[in-house]
Write a protein that holds these residues in place. Sequence first.
Motif, PDB file in Angstrom:
ATOM      1  N   ARG A 181       0.868  -1.146   0.106  1.00 24.40           N
ATOM      2  CA  ARG A 181       0.197  -0.048  -0.096  1.00 24.40           C
ATOM      3  C   ARG A 181       0.531   1.499   0.084  1.00 24.40           C
ATOM      4  NH1 ARG A 181      -3.432  -3.004   3.570  1.00 24.40           N
ATOM      5  NH2 ARG A 181      -2.329  -2.077   4.988  1.00 24.40           N
ATOM      6  N   ALA A 182       2.163   1.604   0.589  1.00 25.76           N
ATOM      7  CA  ALA A 182       2.703   2.369   0.842  1.00 25.76           C
ATOM      8  C   ALA A 182       3.452   2.288  -0.730  1.00 25.76           C
ATOM      9  CB  ALA A 182       3.808   2.079   2.086  1.00 25.76           C
ATOM     10  N   LEU A 183       3.111   1.405  -1.381  1.00 27.84           N
ATOM     11  CA  LEU A 183       4.508   1.879  -2.447  1.00 27.84           C
ATOM     12  C   LEU A 183       3.110   1.841  -3.404  1.00 27.84           C
ATOM     13  CD1 LEU A 183       6.730  -1.574  -2.933  1.00 27.84           C
ATOM     14  CD2 LEU A 183       7.466   0.942  -2.409  1.00 27.84           C
ATOM     15  N   GLU A 184       2.267   1.786  -3.613  1.00 27.65           N
ATOM     16  CA  GLU A 184       1.077   2.090  -4.542  1.00 27.65           C
ATOM     17  C   GLU A 184       0.694   3.231  -4.011  1.00 27.65           C
ATOM     18  OE1 GLU A 184      -2.132   1.907  -7.351  1.00 27.65           O
ATOM     19  OE2 GLU A 184      -0.011   0.860  -7.314  1.00 27.65           O
ATOM     20  N   LYS A 185       0.411   3.644  -2.560  1.00 27.07           N
ATOM     21  CA  LYS A 185       0.148   5.391  -2.465  1.00 27.07           C
ATOM     22  C   LYS A 185       1.839   5.842  -2.938  1.00 27.07           C
ATOM     23  CE  LYS A 185      -1.283   8.127   1.232  1.00 27.07           C
ATOM     24  NZ  LYS A 185      -1.590   7.989   2.791  1.00 27.07           N
ATOM     25  N   GLU A 186       2.998   5.328  -2.722  1.00 24.41           N
ATOM     26  CA  GLU A 186       3.745   6.709  -3.258  1.00 24.41           C
ATOM     27  C   GLU A 186       4.108   6.663  -5.113  1.00 24.41           C
ATOM     28  OE1 GLU A 186       8.721   6.477  -3.702  1.00 24.41           O
ATOM     29  OE2 GLU A 186       7.433   4.968  -1.793  1.00 24.41           O
ATOM     30  N   ARG A 187       3.845   5.725  -5.292  1.00 31.45           N
ATOM     31  CA  ARG A 187       3.760   5.552  -7.295  1.00 31.45           C
ATOM     32  C   ARG A 187       2.507   6.488  -7.281  1.00 31.45           C
ATOM     33  NH1 ARG A 187       0.472   3.619 -10.645  1.00 31.45           N
ATOM     34  NH2 ARG A 187      -0.874   2.794  -9.534  1.00 31.45           N
ATOM     35  N   GLN A 188       0.922   6.660  -6.999  1.00 34.21           N
ATOM     36  CA  GLN A 188      -0.011   7.694  -7.248  1.00 34.21           C
ATOM     37  C   GLN A 188       0.010   9.033  -7.030  1.00 34.21           C
ATOM     38  OE1 GLN A 188      -3.490   6.083  -4.872  1.00 34.21           O
ATOM     39  NE2 GLN A 188      -3.368   4.327  -5.763  1.00 34.21           N
ATOM     40  N   LEU A 189       1.137   8.680  -5.618  1.00 36.66           N
ATOM     41  CA  LEU A 189       1.170  10.558  -5.603  1.00 36.66           C
ATOM     42  C   LEU A 189       2.133  10.883  -6.313  1.00 36.66           C
ATOM     43  CD1 LEU A 189       2.283  10.506  -1.819  1.00 36.66           C
ATOM     44  CD2 LEU A 189       0.544  12.101  -2.305  1.00 36.66           C
ATOM     45  N   ASN A 190       3.172   9.764  -7.610  1.00 34.45           N
ATOM     46  CA  ASN A 190       4.353  10.003  -8.105  1.00 34.45           C
ATOM     47  C   ASN A 190       3.603  10.776  -9.149  1.00 34.45           C
ATOM     48  OD1 ASN A 190       6.636  10.701  -6.538  1.00 34.45           O
ATOM     49  ND2 ASN A 190       6.728   8.054  -7.098  1.00 34.45           N
ATOM     50  N   ASP A 191       2.343   9.703 -10.095  1.00 32.71           N
ATOM     51  CA  ASP A 191       1.546   9.484 -10.650  1.00 32.71           C
ATOM     52  C   ASP A 191       0.866  11.234 -10.385  1.00 32.71           C
ATOM     53  OD1 ASP A 191       2.696   7.585 -11.323  1.00 32.71           O
ATOM     54  OD2 ASP A 191       0.323   6.450 -10.998  1.00 32.71           O
ATOM     55  N   MET A 192       0.671  11.460  -9.344  1.00 29.82           N
ATOM     56  CA  MET A 192      -0.377  12.402  -9.336  1.00 29.82           C
ATOM     57  C   MET A 192       0.432  14.170  -9.190  1.00 29.82           C
ATOM     58  SD  MET A 192      -2.736  13.815  -5.795  1.00 29.82           S
ATOM     59  CE  MET A 192      -1.940  14.206  -4.980  1.00 29.82           C
TER      60      MET A 192
END
Length: 412
Positions: A181-192
């Motif tokens: 989840r942390a990695l996915e959230k970081e990925r989402q933040l980078n995408d955002m």
Amino acid sequence: MLEVFIQQTQAMRRHVEMLHALFKSATEGIIVIDSWGEIQLVNPKAQELFGYEEGELLGKKIETLIPQKYARRHVDHRMNYAQQPKARNMGGHFDLQAKRKDESEFPVEVSLSPFSTSDGDYVVSFIIDISLRKSQETALLEANRQIQNLNTDLEERVQQRTRELARALEELELSKQEVMRALEKERQLNDMKTKFVTIASHEFRTPLATILSSASLIGRYSLSEEEDKRQKHVQRIKSTVNNLTEILNDFLSLGKLEEGQIRNVPVVFNLPEFCRELIDELRSVCKENQHVQYSHEGEAEVCIDRHLLKNVFINLISNAAKYSGEGKDIYLKTHKNATKLTVEIQDRGIGISEQDLPYVFDRFFRAQNSGTIQGTGLGLNIVYKYIQLMQGDIRMESKLNEGTKVYLELPT
């Protein structure tokens, strides 16, 4: 004839002597009772079992040898047996207890055999003391119980170890999920961040250029007769600043939602008054000859987070105005009953295609027919999250070139 009689008499005497010897030396207790339940004969083994001296039991009722708590019931059983006497074993379904002279009790097995003589009907009872067998059975049961306890304890230990292993695996899985989840959230933040830079560079460039252009032109209109032109550019600057503010508010709202800073705090207020005040505020976003038509049914007071509901209404009504042409009204309907508030917002704008409709609440999604209409693709995503915070439900129906209808259901 006399010789034959003598021989028969001697044979009978031998038979009687043999029966007497058998009766005296039998290893089982033998008791003979008459039809009245009185003891007529007792062999030595029976006297030994019950602790009586020779002759003490003769003439006594058989209930003398029965524990007091069973004696009355035994009388009934004996009388019933006398009606239909037959050879049988007693105690097939329960343990039998006998009573010694000293009132002590012991377990027995009893078999009955009826017989008749010229003197009347009798029943012979064969009695075996099964105390040793019972103690062995008890010991065996105790051993089995201990084995069962050991097995149970072993099973519990195995289950405990299994549960501990399962918990360890579960914790490991949870840790893995947290990392994912942390990695996915970081990925989402980078995408955002990437999308934010892209949107900001695109959405901010045109409004800023418009502001700069209008500000430069205003300086050229110095004559009083050019006031209309100045006001035109002033309005353009105001409208453009409002668009920029809307974009920034979307990003700020999204950031607060992601950080969990926004909470659902219901308060009681008058819904029709709230909606009418909000419609007055939104007049500036409506196009020429475009109005919000409002109607309400049911109770006036609701208990909902006023701030969240206001943001939801502003976003949805602004979208309806933005994607509808001049002179096309927007319809806001509210209905309150005992358990929920139902809201319907309808426009007659450009609509959304069937292919795009499933994705309208996704972050940064913009319909293919949105064209040059400004937007970040965040508004409906924020609305969706606000509705979730209020534990409500939102759905949308739309057809291209016919308009869009949004339905809200919120618990009150």
